[in-house]
Design a protein around this motif. Sequence first.
Motif, PDB file in Angstrom:
ATOM      1  N   ASP A  53     -29.471 -34.106 -26.149  1.00  0.00           N
ATOM      2  CA  ASP A  53     -28.187 -34.130 -26.880  1.00  0.00           C
ATOM      3  C   ASP A  53     -27.021 -33.665 -26.013  1.00  0.00           C
ATOM      4  OD1 ASP A  53     -28.963 -35.127 -29.391  1.00  0.00           O
ATOM      5  OD2 ASP A  53     -29.505 -33.145 -30.162  1.00  0.00           O
ATOM      6  N   ASP A  55     -24.591 -34.945 -24.675  1.00  0.00           N
ATOM      7  CA  ASP A  55     -23.221 -35.455 -24.898  1.00  0.00           C
ATOM      8  C   ASP A  55     -22.657 -35.107 -26.284  1.00  0.00           C
ATOM      9  OD1 ASP A  55     -24.524 -37.174 -26.655  1.00  0.00           O
ATOM     10  OD2 ASP A  55     -23.666 -39.011 -25.838  1.00  0.00           O
ATOM     11  N   TYR A  56     -23.402 -34.375 -27.080  1.00  0.00           N
ATOM     12  CA  TYR A  56     -22.991 -34.207 -28.487  1.00  0.00           C
ATOM     13  C   TYR A  56     -21.682 -33.414 -28.647  1.00  0.00           C
ATOM     14  CZ  TYR A  56     -23.877 -34.176 -33.546  1.00  0.00           C
ATOM     15  OH  TYR A  56     -23.790 -34.371 -34.898  1.00  0.00           O
ATOM     16  N   VAL A  59     -18.676 -35.553 -27.169  1.00  0.00           N
ATOM     17  CA  VAL A  59     -18.101 -36.587 -28.054  1.00  0.00           C
ATOM     18  C   VAL A  59     -17.586 -35.975 -29.367  1.00  0.00           C
ATOM     19  CG1 VAL A  59     -19.563 -38.399 -27.080  1.00  0.00           C
ATOM     20  CG2 VAL A  59     -20.330 -37.227 -29.159  1.00  0.00           C
ATOM     21  N   LYS A  61     -19.149 -34.394 -31.547  1.00  0.00           N
ATOM     22  CA  LYS A  61     -20.139 -34.650 -32.607  1.00  0.00           C
ATOM     23  C   LYS A  61     -19.840 -35.941 -33.383  1.00  0.00           C
ATOM     24  CE  LYS A  61     -21.270 -29.728 -33.035  1.00  0.00           C
ATOM     25  NZ  LYS A  61     -20.176 -29.091 -32.284  1.00  0.00           N
ATOM     26  N   ASP A  62     -19.196 -36.877 -32.713  1.00  0.00           N
ATOM     27  CA  ASP A  62     -18.907 -38.174 -33.331  1.00  0.00           C
ATOM     28  C   ASP A  62     -20.178 -39.039 -33.269  1.00  0.00           C
ATOM     29  OD1 ASP A  62     -18.181 -40.774 -33.893  1.00  0.00           O
ATOM     30  OD2 ASP A  62     -16.461 -40.836 -32.521  1.00  0.00           O
ATOM     31  N   PRO A  63     -20.757 -39.374 -34.437  1.00  0.00           N
ATOM     32  CA  PRO A  63     -22.031 -40.100 -34.429  1.00  0.00           C
ATOM     33  C   PRO A  63     -21.936 -41.482 -33.757  1.00  0.00           C
ATOM     34  CG  PRO A  63     -21.181 -39.902 -36.684  1.00  0.00           C
ATOM     35  CD  PRO A  63     -20.305 -39.059 -35.803  1.00  0.00           C
ATOM     36  N   ARG A  65     -20.267 -42.216 -31.093  1.00  0.00           N
ATOM     37  CA  ARG A  65     -20.239 -42.107 -29.615  1.00  0.00           C
ATOM     38  C   ARG A  65     -21.436 -41.338 -29.067  1.00  0.00           C
ATOM     39  NH1 ARG A  65     -15.177 -38.991 -28.850  1.00  0.00           N
ATOM     40  NH2 ARG A  65     -15.474 -39.218 -26.617  1.00  0.00           N
ATOM     41  N   HIS A  66     -22.173 -40.677 -29.979  1.00  0.00           N
ATOM     42  CA  HIS A  66     -23.314 -39.862 -29.564  1.00  0.00           C
ATOM     43  C   HIS A  66     -24.368 -40.732 -28.884  1.00  0.00           C
ATOM     44  CE1 HIS A  66     -26.392 -36.934 -29.340  1.00  0.00           C
ATOM     45  NE2 HIS A  66     -27.016 -37.208 -30.465  1.00  0.00           N
ATOM     46  N   TYR A  97     -31.704 -41.992 -30.629  1.00  0.00           N
ATOM     47  CA  TYR A  97     -30.671 -42.279 -31.624  1.00  0.00           C
ATOM     48  C   TYR A  97     -30.480 -43.792 -31.730  1.00  0.00           C
ATOM     49  CZ  TYR A  97     -26.480 -41.497 -34.446  1.00  0.00           C
ATOM     50  OH  TYR A  97     -25.555 -41.490 -35.459  1.00  0.00           O
ATOM     51  N   ASN A 100     -27.925 -45.627 -34.016  1.00  0.00           N
ATOM     52  CA  ASN A 100     -26.568 -46.003 -33.629  1.00  0.00           C
ATOM     53  C   ASN A 100     -26.584 -47.472 -33.186  1.00  0.00           C
ATOM     54  OD1 ASN A 100     -24.101 -46.418 -32.380  1.00  0.00           O
ATOM     55  ND2 ASN A 100     -24.071 -44.435 -31.351  1.00  0.00           N
TER      56      ASN A 100
END
Length: 193
Positions: A53, A55-56, A59, A61-63, A65-66, A97, A100
């Motif tokens: 995680d 990059d969480y 970003v 916490k933008d799902p 862009r995660h 993920y 996404n």
Amino acid sequence: MITRERVQELLDKYVTTEWLKLHMRESEVIMRRLAKHLGEDEELWGLSGLLHDIDYDYVNKDPDRHVVEFDKILEMEGIKIGEEIPEEMYHAIKAHYEENPAIEQKRESKLDYALSAAENLSGFLVACALVQPDKKISSVRVDSVLKKFKKKDFAKTVNRDLIYDIEKTGLSLEEFVKISLESIDEISDEIGL
Ligand SMILES: [Fe+2]
């Protein structure tokens, strides 16, 4: 392959949220123990857990862009896929993920299934510890975790199906919970549980 020290450096640089740091550390210890149990590469599996995680926070916490921006961090840091980040690790981190729509990798290998199962179970086990009177992971019993999976109101944001997918690695759900509880208990002082 990237060293643990280098992964820690990246975490220190990109991750500021306290629970997120703990979540990745818990995922690491579960993944290391799973790899040992299944005769897989402990360093590869452990570092996949520790890094997944990264990059969480980056970003916010933008799902949407995660995990997409994992690539950007690697690029900025000059870290090469297929070299420092083995292809299997890259695939597992992206596929953890796959929900996404921007992610093309799908879970298909043991490492892929183990990573998404481990990171979901880690959150679930923390929730189980927090409802114990002493809030200790050592007070959580395997059978009570198995029962709580069926309680829809308990830790409802945790996707049980991703946890059940551990069986695709050949491990039983019960054994998975047992191994994961033991792993987290080993770092109980560090994570305050
Ligand atoms: Fe995660």
